[in-house]
Design an enzyme around this catalytic site. Structure first.
Site, mmCIF file in Angstrom:
data_model
loop_
_atom_site.group_PDB
_atom_site.id
_atom_site.type_symbol
_atom_site.label_atom_id
_atom_site.label_comp_id
_atom_site.label_asym_id
_atom_site.label_seq_id
_atom_site.Cartn_x
_atom_site.Cartn_y
_atom_site.Cartn_z
ATOM 1 N N SER A 123 -6.642 -5.953 1.726
ATOM 2 C CA SER A 123 -6.049 -5.125 2.069
ATOM 3 C C SER A 123 -6.840 -4.206 3.357
ATOM 4 O O SER A 123 -6.465 -5.415 4.489
ATOM 5 C CB SER A 123 -6.646 -3.580 0.744
ATOM 6 O OG SER A 123 -6.025 -2.649 1.628
ATOM 7 N N ASP A 274 3.498 -3.648 -5.003
ATOM 8 C CA ASP A 274 2.528 -3.435 -4.697
ATOM 9 C C ASP A 274 3.966 -2.347 -3.763
ATOM 10 O O ASP A 274 3.933 -3.177 -2.993
ATOM 11 C CB ASP A 274 1.355 -4.513 -3.379
ATOM 12 C CG ASP A 274 0.526 -3.477 -2.486
ATOM 13 O OD1 ASP A 274 0.597 -2.716 -2.770
ATOM 14 O OD2 ASP A 274 -0.291 -3.585 -1.704
ATOM 15 N N HIS A 304 -1.394 -3.238 -6.061
ATOM 16 C CA HIS A 304 -2.059 -3.501 -4.487
ATOM 17 C C HIS A 304 -3.594 -4.520 -5.006
ATOM 18 O O HIS A 304 -4.357 -5.408 -4.496
ATOM 19 C CB HIS A 304 -2.821 -2.299 -4.098
ATOM 20 C CG HIS A 304 -3.277 -2.617 -3.263
ATOM 21 N ND1 HIS A 304 -2.159 -3.120 -2.282
ATOM 22 C CD2 HIS A 304 -4.509 -2.392 -1.960
ATOM 23 C CE1 HIS A 304 -3.631 -2.605 -0.468
ATOM 24 N NE2 HIS A 304 -4.075 -2.620 -0.829
#
Length: 329
Positions: A123, A274, A304
């Site tokens: 991320s 996601d 995610h």
């Protein structure tokens, strides 16, 4: 007296299990180093967020990787164990965070007599990792990008439109009303993000596809020997602080415009569900990217945080890919 520590690794005479505080970029930052054999290749794990420090919960998810690698996690400046009021606010920039990552990589290479490390970013951590690879490609064997962030403005737009559409499709009037009241991003406050993310998670497209991510992680942090109770407070404060301080800089992030090629092998992993960092953006970026080796991998049961949702499959992917890269050198 309670102290920060990490459990030893039994029956491994050349193992390392160390929780250390070192100076990086003029700021004290904490590293967690774990591996059955410290002569093995290094994987440097760059956590998400901003501020999503993971030393306090990551150990239970990396035990299999520790058998084949020296796995290094670090709580970035302004987060987790590294959170401090003494950290200069002006140093909380993406550029400085990339410098920190590069400095840590150099220190690890010198200490363990390596030329390069493997990089694993998740991320927010994919932003720092990608920029570090662009800046110093000679330091990295390869890069595992998990939920790669490409363009934050587009991230938020796609995510918001998905959540609003989903609320309407399933007839959740409360969700639809709250989301419609928010209006389209960008939003000025973290509370707006919180409302959006609450419904995104409710619809199985947030941090995890199934289960209670926040509850599971908080329980892990509370039981963690690496964190004391006071560190749980620092962990929460660091997330709020970091998310606020990087909000404006992130709004201008756009790898589609700034980057077309890298000199390091790359695997990009996307969670099929996601919509925190919508995988369609990462896949579009992957398709335009020039690299000496590139591979796209879908994780079908994840949103995610696929590293945690499909841990075994991810660990297998890392091991098989590193073996493939090593055999072609």
């Amino acid at each position: 007296m309670f102290t920060n520590k990490t459990p030893t690794i039994p029956n491994a005479p050349n193992s390392i299990a160390s929780l250390e505080k070192i100076s990086i970029g003029g700021v004290e930052q904490w590293l967690l180093l774990r591996g059955h054999d410290q002569s093995k290749p290094i994987i440097l794990w760059v956590h998400g967020g901003p501020g999503g420090a993971q030393i306090g919960f990551i150990s239970r998810y990396i035990t299999e990787l520790e058998k084949d690698f020296l796995v290094v996690n670090y709580d970035q400046r302004g987060s987790g164990l590294s959170f401090s009021k003494k950290t200069p606010k002006e140093s909380m920039t993406i550029d400085q965070m990339v410098d920190d990552l590069i400095e840590i990589t150099g220190k690890l290479c010198a200490r363990f007599h390596k030329d390069k490390v493997y990089l694993l970013g998740h991320s927010w951590g994919t932003i720092l990792s990608y920029l570090a690879i662009e800046r110093r490609p000679e330091l990295f064997h390869g890069y595992f990008a998990v939920s790669q962030v490409v363009n934050m403005s587009e991230n938020e737009r796609i995510s918001y439109e998905y959540t609003l559409r989903k609320a309407k499709e399933i007839g959740n009037e409360k969700a639809y009303a709250q989301l419609e009241k928010l209006g389209s991003p960008p939003w000025k406050t973290l509370n707006s993000d919180r409302i959006h993310n609450k419904w995104l998670q409710k619809f199985g497209a947030g941090l995890v596809h199934t289960g209670n991510f926040a509850g599971t992680i908080i329980k892990s942090v509370m039981k963690s020997p690496e964190y004391r109770m006071i560190d749980l407070i620092k962990w929460i404060r660091g997330q709020i602080y970091s998310m606020n301080i990087f909000k404006e800089e992130l709004e201008n992030l756009d790898f589609f415009q700034s980057s077309k090629s890298i000199q390091v092998p790359i695997v990009i992993c996307g969670g099929r569900h996601d919509f925190t960092a919508p995988s369609e953006l990462a896949e579009a970026f992957f398709n335009q990217l020039q690299a000496p080796y590139k591979k796209w991998v879908w994780f079908e049961q994840s949103a995610h945080t696929l590293i945690l949702e499909e841990k075994d499959a991810f660990v297998q992917l890392v091991k098989e890919t590193v073996n493939e890269w090593s055999s072609t050198k």
